[in-house]
Design a protein around this motif. Structure first.
Motif, mmCIF file in Angstrom:
data_model
loop_
_atom_site.group_PDB
_atom_site.id
_atom_site.type_symbol
_atom_site.label_atom_id
_atom_site.label_comp_id
_atom_site.label_asym_id
_atom_site.label_seq_id
_atom_site.Cartn_x
_atom_site.Cartn_y
_atom_site.Cartn_z
ATOM 1 N N PRO A 1 -64.059 42.055 3.447
ATOM 2 C CA PRO A 1 -65.061 41.992 2.250
ATOM 3 C C PRO A 1 -64.387 41.087 1.213
ATOM 4 C CG PRO A 1 -65.084 44.163 3.159
ATOM 5 C CD PRO A 1 -64.053 43.437 3.850
ATOM 6 N N VAL A 2 -63.099 41.198 1.108
ATOM 7 C CA VAL A 2 -62.417 40.359 0.001
ATOM 8 C C VAL A 2 -62.315 38.974 0.320
ATOM 9 C CG1 VAL A 2 -60.173 40.094 -1.214
ATOM 10 C CG2 VAL A 2 -61.121 42.462 -0.699
ATOM 11 N N LEU A 3 -61.842 38.676 1.709
ATOM 12 C CA LEU A 3 -61.828 37.376 2.272
ATOM 13 C C LEU A 3 -63.055 36.645 2.302
ATOM 14 C CD1 LEU A 3 -60.187 35.289 3.656
ATOM 15 C CD2 LEU A 3 -60.627 36.298 6.051
ATOM 16 N N GLY A 4 -64.213 37.478 2.347
ATOM 17 C CA GLY A 4 -65.584 36.304 2.597
ATOM 18 C C GLY A 4 -65.928 35.678 3.581
ATOM 19 N N LYS A 5 -65.044 36.105 4.712
ATOM 20 C CA LYS A 5 -65.411 35.426 5.897
ATOM 21 C C LYS A 5 -64.940 36.388 7.235
ATOM 22 C CE LYS A 5 -65.184 32.293 9.316
ATOM 23 N NZ LYS A 5 -66.390 32.023 9.825
#
Length: 555
Positions: free
Chosen positions: A316-320
């Motif tokens: 979720p933090v990485l966005g990938k």
């Protein structure tokens, strides 16, 4: 060839200047800060290459055994295989901790002809990131005790300080200590303890921060303890956020090195997966995604720990989300999960392999729950027989999963070409990532979903302190944070002796630890420890430095 040790293979390597390695992915000399000829920090921020595919490959594994799995070795070999296929690739790994290096597990740079180098530097002091984290953590501890000594205007309850000191070595004698003894001028006496550096919340903060501003925000949100009225006290309230961030100004920059085959590799951040979230830094992965078409990264220990945390905490933090998940297994380890003793693993035993396959099967099905394509990498050992390898491939095929034999220890990237081709094809499959739980789920719901859907347990028991904390965290508004399970790596349960794929078991949560900077809640299960101990004969006993400066005994 097989008689050479990992360190001997690494010491024979002809490394290229790190500037040449950086050029492979479009980094100019002005984009890096060199630490000698073969290591560098990558300056931030990094501009995205307009031509990158941004394919992400997550390498995970079965539950580890003393037989060995070789997850990092496969990760490195797979990256080198991509290079041989003329793919623009980068590897992103965690930094080794001196705890396992000097203890039992060893280093974290791969093995054989699938290594990142310079392996001695990486496994020892590297670019100083671990020292910076240790210093920052202990500076904060000193500032807390000084605040109390100097009048305690924040009304910190010295019995409810949760910020511990850390050391990047296994030292069981420091798990529980008393500080401030020796008279009034020595401070206020209180109980304290040490964690290993990689379990520090600052490590998690560093690995989840997306830039300096985010780093400072997360540091400021760290809860260091509670007041006498049981209100949380943060680093921001203590007024030292800037000072702690300052000590991490270089550590936040990803480290660039190379494999034996000169594939660019980023090694940055090193949280353990059994007591922390087990993934390298978001900045490292994001940097690789910006610079290469294919980023191959790994998560610590088995898929029940590292991969679950990568997918539910880091993604979720990485966005990938990953385009493919590679699960590493060995015939040897599965035979051990099937009941074979370590000394008997070289003997062919198909029945034990079939019995132990349940562990791999559980991990395959667990990863498929996230709706991401899964490929199994069979890390080949010399003692594996053709019958055993074919049996394992068939067991996977019967469940609809492709399993590829990779001989990366002996052959490097050339031993993983078939695996690399399968992963490339897998990355082209269309999938829609599905997280295990909703962000809005309460802590208790998240814990129970992990236990039932990933571990295969039937229920969760909460200790008295954990029950009290669930109520307290709900009142404080922390009830919807992600959960980071602290659990033994050796079993899907919280009992290290239960190998294979146990069922009908209960996970025991004794305590929760709020990590408001990292933005997750740690659940301590079973008897897992945040400061490991050394074995009877530590790896350190076999290490030496010659008069000429040559290192021996690292592995």
């Amino acid at each position: 060839m097989f008689s050479l040790k990992d360190i001997e293979i690494a010491q024979q390597a002809e490394m290229r200047n790190i500037k040449e390695v950086a050029e492979k992915v479009g980094l100019k000399p002005s984009d890096i800060e060199q630490y000698g000829d073969f290591k560098a920090k990558i300056k931030l921020p990094i501009k995205k290459s307009t031509k990158t595919k941004e394919k992400l490959i997550l390498v995970t594994a079965i539950n580890p055994t003393p037989a060995g799995e070789g997850k990092s070795t496969v990760t490195v070999g797979l990256g080198d295989a991509f290079s041989l296929l003329d793919k623009k690739v980068m590897i992103a790994l965690r930094e080794p901790s001196l705890g396992p290096v000097m203890g039992m597990k060893g280093g974290a740079t791969g093995g054989g002809y699938s290594q990142v180098v310079p392996m001695e530097d990486i496994n020892l002091h590297f670019t100083g990131d671990m020292h910076a984290l240790t210093t920052a953590n202990n500076t904060l501890a000193a500032l807390i005790d000084n605040h109390i000594y100097q009048g305690n205007s924040l009304d910190i309850d010295q019995r409810r300080i949760i910020w511990k000191r850390v050391l990047d070595i296994n030292d069981r004698a420091l798990r529980h200590v008393v500080i401030g003894l020796g008279g009034i001028s020595q401070g206020i006496p209180r109980e304290d303890g040490f964690d290993i550096t990689v379990a520090s919340e600052l490590m998690a903060v560093l690995c989840l921060a997306q830039n300096v501003a985010d780093l400072k925000r997360r540091i400021g949100n760290i809860v260091i303890g509670y007041t006498t009225k049981r209100k949380p006290v943060t680093v921001d309230q203590l007024g030292v956020t800037g000072a702690i961030a300052l000590l991490l100004k270089d550590a936040i920059k990803p480290n660039l090195v190379q494999t034996l085959a000169h594939t660019p590799a980023i090694i940055h951040g090193g949280p353990f997966a059994n007591i922390a979230h087990g993934c390298n830094s978001v900045l490292a992965t994001q940097t690789a995604l910006k610079l290469a078409d294919y980023t191959i990264t790994e998560a610590g220990f088995g898929a029940d720990l590292g991969a679950e945390k990568f997918l539910d905490i880091k993604t979720p933090v990485l966005g990938k989300s990953p385009d493919t998940i590679v699960i590493v297994a060995t015939v040897r380890a599965l035979k051990m999960h099937g009941g074979v003793k370590k000394e008997d693993l070289k003997q062919e035993n198909v029945e034990a392999l079939k019995n132990g396959y349940v562990n791999l099967s559980r991990h395959i099905n667990n990863m498929k729950q996230y709706n991401v394509p899964v490929v199994v990498a069979i890390n080949q050992f010399v003692s594996d027989t053709e019958t055993e390898l074919q049996c394992l491939q068939k067991l996977c095929a019967d469940e609809g999963t492709k399993a590829i034999v990779a001989n990366v220890w002996a052959k490097g990237g050339a031993g993983a070409l078939e695996l690399a081709k399968e992963v490339v094809n897998s990355c082209e499959q269309v999938s829609e990532f599905a997280p295990l739980y909703s962000a809005e789920d309460e802590i208790k719901v998240k814990v129970e979903k992990i236990v039932t859907k990933i571990y295969g347990g039937t229920k969760v028991e909460y200790g008295t302190k954990a029950k009290r904390q669930l109520k307290q965290f709900a009142e404080l508004g922390w009830n919807h944070l992600p959960v980071c399970m602290a659990k033994t790596q050796y079993s899907l349960s919280d009992d290290a002796k239960k190998l294979g794929a146990p069922t009908d078991f209960t996970i025991h949560v004794r305590e929760f630890v709020p990590k408001l900077g990292a933005q997750f809640i740690v659940a301590l299960t079973g008897n897992v420890l945040t400061m490991p101990g050394l074995p009877k004969i530590p790896a350190a006993n076999g290490m030496d430095l010659s008069d000429e400066g040559k290192i021996s005994g690292l592995y």
